[in-house]
Scaffold this active site. Sequence first.
Site, PDB file in Angstrom:
ATOM      1  N   PRO A 153      47.612  51.748  38.984  1.00 47.69           N
ATOM      2  CG  PRO A 153      48.772  50.196  40.273  1.00 47.69           C
ATOM      3  CD  PRO A 153      47.412  50.493  39.714  1.00 47.69           C
ATOM      4  CD  GLU A 154      48.163  56.771  34.760  1.00 48.58           C
ATOM      5  OE1 GLU A 154      48.814  57.117  33.756  1.00 48.58           O
ATOM      6  OE2 GLU A 154      47.206  57.424  35.195  1.00 48.58           O
ATOM      7  CG  HIS A 214      42.611  41.767  49.994  1.00 48.47           C
ATOM      8  ND1 HIS A 214      41.467  41.197  49.487  1.00 48.47           N
ATOM      9  CD2 HIS A 214      42.225  42.686  50.928  1.00 48.47           C
ATOM     10  CE1 HIS A 214      40.408  41.761  50.082  1.00 48.47           C
ATOM     11  NE2 HIS A 214      40.844  42.650  50.942  1.00 48.47           N
ATOM     12  NE  ARG A 241      39.715  49.045  44.025  1.00 49.23           N
ATOM     13  CZ  ARG A 241      39.641  50.288  43.579  1.00 49.23           C
ATOM     14  NH1 ARG A 241      39.471  50.503  42.275  1.00 49.23           N
ATOM     15  NH2 ARG A 241      39.754  51.319  44.374  1.00 49.23           N
ATOM     16  CE  LYS A 244      44.563  56.595  14.855  1.00 47.72           C
ATOM     17  NZ  LYS A 244      45.206  55.907  15.996  1.00 47.72           N
TER      18      LYS A 244
END
Length: 270
Positions: A2-3, A90, A109, A151
């Site tokens: 999930p972002e 879970h 997970r 950078k």
Amino acid sequence: MPELPEVEVTCQGIRPHLQGRCVTEVVVRQPQLRWPIEPEILQMQGQAITGVRRRAKYLLLETDIGVLILHLGMSGSLRVLKPAPAPEKHDHLDLVLDSGAVLRLNDPRRFGAAIWWTGPMPEHPLLAKLGPEPLTSAFNADYLMSQLQGKKKAVKLALMDNQVVVGVGNIYANEALFSAGIDPRRPAGTLSHAQASQLVDEVKTVLARAIKQGGTTLKDFTQADGKPGYFAQQLLVYGRGGEACPLCRQTLTEVKLGQRATVFCDRCQR
């Protein structure tokens, strides 16, 4: 994983059910997540939740005596259930509320986290070095230029660095760079101020649109009410390597940058 938009949608989904409610019971079924759930989490029992907010990809449930920091990891999700069905394999953590509802953390997970913190919030090691939120005015072209100056690493990797700006994960970095016309492999320090300004605008646009449309549906993500997000239908390049560019119809290139799938158009992105 999930972002930021998925986490923000979750935050917005659970807030009306949690804010102002008292936690009557904390049920820990599986303490072995990314970091062990410590017994101190039981201090939440009897506490009212005074705030529900997001910082980067962390959800913060605030009380007068401490904050529960939640992270969804790779495949975690939160549901508000009333009445709560019997827990499944879970379902690792429940917060039982005085309304009779239950906030349930499901994490197949077990890469997620539930951390009880009683110190000053900005000083927690997970939060102390985070960059600005991408949808705030603190994330602007001048700031981005200062962070990218000199950078040599790829601009996509710099954009995904949480010390530069939080929450711009792989999906949305791909999308924003395509919309800004910037090659993701380009050395970060070579961007002009105009390009940095365009990139900032596209990051804000793509994230705001994703939040509005409910987050991006991947195989593990649904919203707090169980409905899927719909933004995945509108992704322009992510997951489309080998397909035609939506602008020029040239075949989209897919490479690995930082071990993450990176899709771009050689013609449209410079």
